[in-house]
Design a protein around this motif. Structure first.
Motif, PDB file in Angstrom:
ATOM      1  N   GLN A 215      46.576  60.651 -34.107  1.00  0.00           N
ATOM      2  CA  GLN A 215      46.167  61.573 -33.042  1.00  0.00           C
ATOM      3  C   GLN A 215      45.181  62.669 -33.411  1.00  0.00           C
ATOM      4  OE1 GLN A 215      49.673  62.905 -31.003  1.00  0.00           O
ATOM      5  NE2 GLN A 215      50.098  60.844 -30.279  1.00  0.00           N
TER       6      GLN A 215
ATOM      7  N   SER C 631      37.459  58.282 -13.446  1.00  0.00           N
ATOM      8  CA  SER C 631      38.479  58.093 -14.477  1.00  0.00           C
ATOM      9  C   SER C 631      38.428  56.705 -15.068  1.00  0.00           C
ATOM     10  CB  SER C 631      39.861  58.345 -13.876  1.00  0.00           C
ATOM     11  OG  SER C 631      40.015  57.502 -12.749  1.00  0.00           O
ATOM     12  N   ARG C 654      39.959  59.575 -24.172  1.00  0.00           N
ATOM     13  CA  ARG C 654      40.746  58.580 -23.453  1.00  0.00           C
ATOM     14  C   ARG C 654      41.667  59.186 -22.395  1.00  0.00           C
ATOM     15  NH1 ARG C 654      39.839  53.504 -25.322  1.00  0.00           N
ATOM     16  NH2 ARG C 654      41.821  52.588 -24.663  1.00  0.00           N
ATOM     17  N   GLU C 655      41.834  60.487 -22.436  1.00  0.00           N
ATOM     18  CA  GLU C 655      42.586  61.096 -21.326  1.00  0.00           C
ATOM     19  C   GLU C 655      41.682  61.206 -20.102  1.00  0.00           C
ATOM     20  OE1 GLU C 655      45.858  62.092 -21.700  1.00  0.00           O
ATOM     21  OE2 GLU C 655      45.652  61.080 -23.632  1.00  0.00           O
ATOM     22  N   LYS C 656      40.367  61.250 -20.330  1.00  0.00           N
ATOM     23  CA  LYS C 656      39.433  61.494 -19.228  1.00  0.00           C
ATOM     24  C   LYS C 656      38.951  60.205 -18.581  1.00  0.00           C
ATOM     25  CE  LYS C 656      37.299  65.930 -20.023  1.00  0.00           C
ATOM     26  NZ  LYS C 656      36.398  66.444 -21.044  1.00  0.00           N
TER      27      LYS C 656
END
Lengths: 322, 257, 680
Positions: A215, C631, C654-656
């Motif tokens: 992460q 997204s 990768r969250e976006k």
């Protein structure tokens, strides 16, 4: 006569780890065949090392200047002489870089059977059978020698070395070096320690690898903690890690980086992209921890843990430190 | 300087390896072969030495499937003579191959200064080519070489070998000597197809028939088999504590901690 | 007095003779320079090629409409249109005039026509078009000054010392400057004449206006008449100089441009050349010998407009590639000096390797210059003759040659991705309607295997008779061919064709635009002529026909990335968008979409190779995608997928935004049985 011999390997005055491994193996064979186990020690001024080989029943030693550092030619002359004099059942040696070629040379010279690339030996009906690994691990072979004495070369990492690390006094038989030793045409010059700005990960025994699952950069410290516990270990990474410069390029494992064959490859949060697996699938033991149980890394790992690595690593570190 | 390089083909392990019905041999019908990687390094080292010190490079091999391409590629890189020993044999152990090569080299009547070969191969079940030949010729042998530094005037050479972990050892040997190459001083060069074509046109592969069937290996293969792998990783389950305990046991069993 | 004018007004008779001599000299010089230029092209051979005249007339049409110039730059297109037609009319006008005064007035004076109504109309038309040309030139000069910093700056690392920046800038300004002086000179000359109250030619409105200006500047009739003959000579000489300058300057594009359009191949780059490699003579040499007459036509035609340079995504990311400089560096080459080495000295290797073959340059070139075939030809030399390639490219090529796939894996496991799908493997014993050509990425790369599985599941649900090739499939050949290993490429392509020609199927569908392009456009070279569709085309049709039941309830915001090999190469822009709309997605377009879509950086074999550059194309593109607010980044290509997966991971986005193939989006839209209604 008919004793089980193992060849002790030493570098810069220290007995190597592999030697302890084959002592363990030797002890097994010696017990099964009910023969004494002796360690063959060649060198110069190595008397003090005889005690390190105390797991054996005795030491057969030959000292000479020309034997001081491992040298295929002088050591083969010495060992052949010892074999002729002592007539052992077998001589087991480690399949290591420094001993490369020794067994083969002696086997050809003396017309003896040589079981190479073995991962282990077993005894069947008082006969020894070798279990060899061929073709990069894809094929195993059971082989049997057709004559005696038998020469065997055993790959590192297949037997535990620790049980054999007992220091005790054992009888030492000294063998006089033969005159033929002087005819050797190869002389050892010196050791050279390579200057590297970073360590050579291909030479590490243990690699703790991190992938995207780690992460962020700060979390790499978890891997470093683990690496410090093992001997000769380092932290390496897959492509995304190096791309983000969380680790330098010298730590990249994979198609574009290094190909590694450590004794243990601990893959943390690595999914197992083909390019990465190319670089590490030769590792002797692959343990992968990845939350995703469908991660491709599990196809080539020997052991897998489909669990959150941040939960497992602290516990693992705790227990390993003991 | 006269250099001899010995190369051999090994099974290409990318493809699936099949064991023939007897269980003692590999089924080579559907198998593919590739040049032993360190033999490629040995050829490269020989060519590098030729480029630096001048001389003559001979590449010798026992006939095997796909060996011609390897020999022509070596010629395209700069080898002067490419030779193969023809036998009737399909498969042979390394010791047997070493004996065949020994007779072939004797019949060549050439005094070689340096004999290079790859230090090991994945099918070296009963020995390696380099040391076996050294024993037969009564020549010195050095393995795991990463540098060969011949002394053009004197009849000797320095060889640097790789011990691992960043440690190297340097030896001095008289010539002739047999050296097992672990890595050439530079990565093996890429040979463009044009050069291989020209080599095929300008050079021929000389053939030497094998003299007599050599003695068999001194070890018996009882059986060959695929390693028992239970479809992927053995999964360890439980609480993090249990998992950690399990892992530690595995590491200890392997002598890792 | 009837309207006409004396062309040689206020000149002595001897001056008229000198004029004709000078004119003759000019024409001779012009012809000599022109012929010398044409000799560079082996023009007789070009003309004899099949279809040349058809393409020639199409070229005339393209030139007349300035279609290729208007494409992508309206201002330049319009300005050039003005200059183009302005000059043509002025030329026609001059010819008509010459016809009348040099021929008819001598041989058949009674047929002389250049007077009266004809003259009035003529003068008006010429003044009109002269003004148009004038506006065009002013517009172009202004544009050049304004744009000097961007695509018209030659200040790049990729331009060699040959034809330096200064000589190009000089040529640019001399050419347009001379033309400007010629046109202005024409008006001034008219203005000077019309200062004389004898003449009242309101229909020569530009000349009349100029004469008014001159009067306002205080120039009297006498002054005007005194200057007139001198200025007449000045205008004449400048015009002759300009005419002679045309074939030796960028003005040559007038002829080379037509030729270039006449020899252009619509499939250039999409279908690369197929040399017969049996004979070593057909191997490239990396020298001028590799350039044909056609190559020189294109190199000469280039007028350094810089559109290719501005369109190139590698250039935008500061990679050492400029399609414009590729051509400019070759301009000084002499076709007769066949031994001169190009690869290395003239065109640097780093430029040759920096190209992703995205087609942005060729798409924008008004003269249809073929950059990609040049690059590939040089790569062929580097790979097949010099053997000078990076180690990762070596590994890729070795893998393709040895294992028929890009992943150094056994090709016998090629169909393993489908093991749980119960899909038939096509062989000589069966047949199928649709043959799914999966390609290397879908067969071996885990992320793309998901796309392949998704695609097959959709087809199965739609009741389509589909089969795969499994281990019989080999790499389509595209990476080998684009990287320059033509030998391996031909081997792979021929092997696939030989295999496919023995099988029974109606059509081929593929999920990879590279396979799509190669199967469709290049396999005919090897005897393979098949009906080939990309999966977006095929699925769009199925959705329209109602064979795939989807719900339009996915209110996702999606941005779609046009893959180079699907969009620019093969014109498929609408099908994927139709699918997304049918799914109810809200499509937000990135600024660079459709034809001007920005390459992901994976083409030309680069998806398999190490990228050491500081700015990555995929990173640029993903930033563009993120800025749309979507997204989901919809893709239709495994290479784009791989590049964007890496980019989103490296940039922690990768969250976006997440890349998904169109089939994955469809499958998600299919899995809602409650609100699934067939969509018309």
């Amino acid at each position: 006569m008919d004793e089980i011999f193992i060849l002790a390997e030493h570098i810069k005055g220290k007995i190597t780890d592999t030697t302890y491994e084959i002592l363990t193996l030797g002890r097994e064979i010696s017990a099964k065949m009910n023969r004494p186990l002796k360690a063959v020690l060649l060198g110069k001024g190595v008397g003090n090392l005889a005690m390190d080989l105390g797991y054996a029943d005795g030491v057969v030693m030959m000292e000479h200047d020309l034997l001081a550092n491992v040298n295929i030619q002088t050591w083969s002359i010495a060992l052949m002489h010892i074999i002729k004099e002592k007539k052992p059942e077998m001589v087991i040696m480690g399949s290591t870089n420094s001993l490369m070629g020794l067994g083969s040379y002696i086997a050809e010279k003396m017309g003896l059977p040589y079981m190479n690339l073995c991962k282990g030996l077993r005894v069947e009906d008082q006969q020894v059978v070798g279990n060899a690994i061929l073709y990069g691990g894809k094929i195993e072979a059971d082989v049997r020698p057709c004559a005696k004495p038998i020469l065997v070369s055993v790959r590192p990492g297949n037997y535990p070395g620790d049980p054999a690390r007992t220091r005790r006094e054992v009888p030492v038989e000294c063998v006089t070096p033969p005159d033929t030793l002087m005819e050797a045409k190869i002389n050892f010059k010196e050791f050279i320690q390579a200057e590297r700005k970073d360590i050579d990960i291909t030479q590490c025994d243990v690699l703790v690898a991190v992938g995207r699952g780690i992460q962020n950069k700060e979390n790499i410290v978890h891997a470093e903690t683990l690496a410090k516990i093992f001997k000769n270990a380092a932290v390496v990474g897959s492509r995304p890690i190096i791309d983000q410069e969380w680790l330098p390029l010298t730590r990249l494992v994979g198609r574009s980086g290094m190909s590694v064959r450590p004794k243990l490859y601990l893959a943390l949060g690595i999914s197992g992209a083909p390019e990465h697996m190319e670089g590490m699938k030769g590792a002797q033991l692959i343990v992968a921890i990845n939350k995703d149980k469908k991660a491709p890394i599990f196809r080539i790992a020997h052991y897998g843990v489909a669990e959150d690595l941040f939960k497992v690593i602290p516990k693992l570190a705790e227990r390993l430190k003991k | 300087m006269k250099i001899l390089v010995l190369i051999k083909m090994v099974l290409d392990t990318v493809e699936e390896i099949k064991i023939d019905p007897s269980g003692k041999k590999v089924d080579t019908d559907a198998a593919r072969f590739i040049l032993n990687d360190v033999d490629n390094h040995a050829v490269e080292e020989a060519i590098l030495l030729k480029e630096k010190y001048g001389g003559h490079v001979t590449v010798l091999a026992v006939d095997a499937p796909e060996i011609d391409d390897a020999l022509f590629t070596a010629a395209a890189k700069g080898a002067d003579r490419i030779i193969k020993v023809t036998t009737g044999m399909e498969q042979m152990s390394t010791q047997t191959m070493a004996k065949l090569l020994h007779s072939a080299i004797q019949n060549m009547n050439t005094q070689f200064d340096l004999i290079l070969t790859g230090v090991q191969a994945s099918d070296d079940i009963d020995g390696e080519i380099g040391p076996s030949l050294a024993a037969q010729f009564n020549l010195p042998y050095i393995g795991m070489a990463v540098k060969v530094l011949p002394d053009p005037q004197g009849r000797s050479t320095e060889v640097v070998t790789e011990l691992g972990g960043g440690l190297y050892a340097s030896y001095r040997s008289s010539l002739p000597v047999i050296v097992g190459i672990s890595a050439a001083e530079k990565p093996p060069r890429y040979v463009p197809i044009m050069k291989v074509r020209m080599a095929m046109k300008s050079k021929k592969i000389e053939t030497i028939p094998a003299p007599a069937p050599p003695p068999g290996s001194k070890i018996d293969v009882l059986k060959l088999y695929k390693p028992v792998v239970t479809g992927g990783a053995a999964m360890i389950t439980g609480t993090p504590e249990q998992i950690a305990d399990n892992l530690v046991k595995i590491f200890r069993d392997r002598g890792l901690s | 007095m009837t309207d006409t004018r004396d062309v040689f007004r206020l000149l002595e008779p001897w001056e008229k003779n000198v004029f004709y001599i000078v004119a003759l000299i000019t024409v001779i010089v012009f012809i000599v320079f022109t012929v010398r230029r044409l000799m560079r092209y082996d023009i007789r051979k070009l003309i004899r090629e099949k279809g040349f005249w058809k393409r020639f007339f199409r070229a005339i049409y393209d030139a007349s409409t300035n279609r290729t110039l208007l494409h992508g730059d309206i201002f330049a297109g319009v300005m050039h249109f003005c200059i183009f037609w302005g000059m043509i009319f002025l030329l026609i006008g001059t010819i008509i005039l010459a016809l009348n005064i040099d021929i008819i007035e001598i041989v058949a004076p009674s047929y002389s026509f250049w007077h009266g109504t004809f003259y009035v109309v003529y003068s008006f038309i010429l003044d009109f078009f002269g003004s148009i040309a004038f506006i065009g030139i002013i517009g172009m000069m202004g544009r050049r000054v304004y744009l000097r910093k961007t695509q018209m700056s030659y200040r790049t690392r990729t331009l060699n010392d040959h034809g330096t920046e200064r000589s190009y800038i000089l040529d640019d300004w001399v050419f347009v400057g001379l033309l400007f002086v010629v046109i202005i000179g024409g008006f001034i000359l008219e203005g000077l004449r019309l200062r004389d109250p004898k003449y009242s030619e309101w229909y020569s409105f530009a000349g009349t206006f100029t004469s008014w200006l001159l009067s306002a500047m205080g120039i009297s009739t006498d002054m005007a008449n005194a200057v007139y003959p001198h200025f007449w000579w000045f205008h004449g000489i400048i015009s002759f100089i300009w005419i002679m300058y045309v074939p030796v300057s960028k003005g040559w594009h007038i002829f080379a441009g037509i030729l270039s359009l006449s020899v252009s191949d619509e499939l250039a780059g999409k279908r690369l050349s197929r040399p017969n490699l049996e004979s070593e003579e057909n191997f490239p040499t990396g020298t001028v010998k590799d350039l044909t007459g056609r190559s020189f036509v294109m190199i000469d035609a280039c007028i350094r407009c810089g559109r290719c340079h501005a369109a190139c995504p590698a250039q935008a990311c500061e990679h050492p590639l400029s399609p414009r400089d590729l051509i400019l560096n070759m301009k000084p080459l002499d076709p007769k000096k066949k031994e001169e080495k190009i690869v290395g000295p003239i065109i640097k290797e780093e430029m040759i390797w920096a190209c992703t073959t995205c087609y942005a340059c060729m798409n924008r070139c008004p003269l249809k210059i073929e950059h990609i075939p040049f690059i590939v030809e040089f790569r062929r030399y580097l790979v097949m003759v010099e053997g000078n390639i990076a180690s990762d490219a070596q590994n890729l090529l070795k893998s393709l040659e040895r294992y028929s796939n890009a992943y150094s894996m056994s090709n016998s496991s090629r169909g393993d991705w489908a093991s749980e799908l119960n899909v038939k493997v096509l062989d000589e014993g069966n047949e199928t309607d649709v043959l799914y050509f999966a390609g290397c990425a879908a067969s071996f790369d885990p992320r793309n295997q998901e796309v392949a599985k998704s695609f097959v599941r959709i087809l199965q649900k739609a009741g389509i008779d589909v089969a795969i090739l499994g281990p019989n499939e080999g790499c389509c050949g595209d990476p080998a061919r684009r990287l320059g290993h033509e030998f391996v490429a031909q081997m792979l392509m021929q092997a696939n064709v030989d295999m496919l020609n023995k099988l029974k199927f109606r059509r081929i569908v593929t999920t990879c635009p590279h396979c799509y392009n190669t199967l469709k456009n290049e396999y005919p070279q090897f005897g393979g002529r098949y009906e080939v569709y990309h999966h977006t085309e095929f699925l769009a049709k199925l959705i329209k026909e109602g064979k795939i039941k989807i719900s339009a309830s996915k209110k996702e915001t999606v941005t779609y990335h046009d893959s180079c090999y699907l969009g620019r190469y093969n014109g498929v822009y609408d099908a994927p968008r139709e699918i997304l709309r049918a799914l109810g997605c809200k499509i937000v377009e990135m600024p660079k979409n459709r034809e001007i879509a920005f390459c992901c950086g994976g083409g030309g074999g680069k998806v398999f190779m190490e990228d050491k550059s500081p700015i990555r194309l995929s990173h640029r593109r993903i930033d563009e995608a993120v800025n749309t607010g979507a997204s989901t980044l919809a893709t239709a290509c495994p290479f784009c997928m791989t590049m964007f997966e890496d980019a989103t991971k490296s940039k922690d986005l990768r969250e976006k935004i997440l890349p998904h193939d169109i089939v994955e989006i469809i499958e998600k839209g299919m899995m809602e049985p409650e609100d699934s209604k067939p969509v018309s």
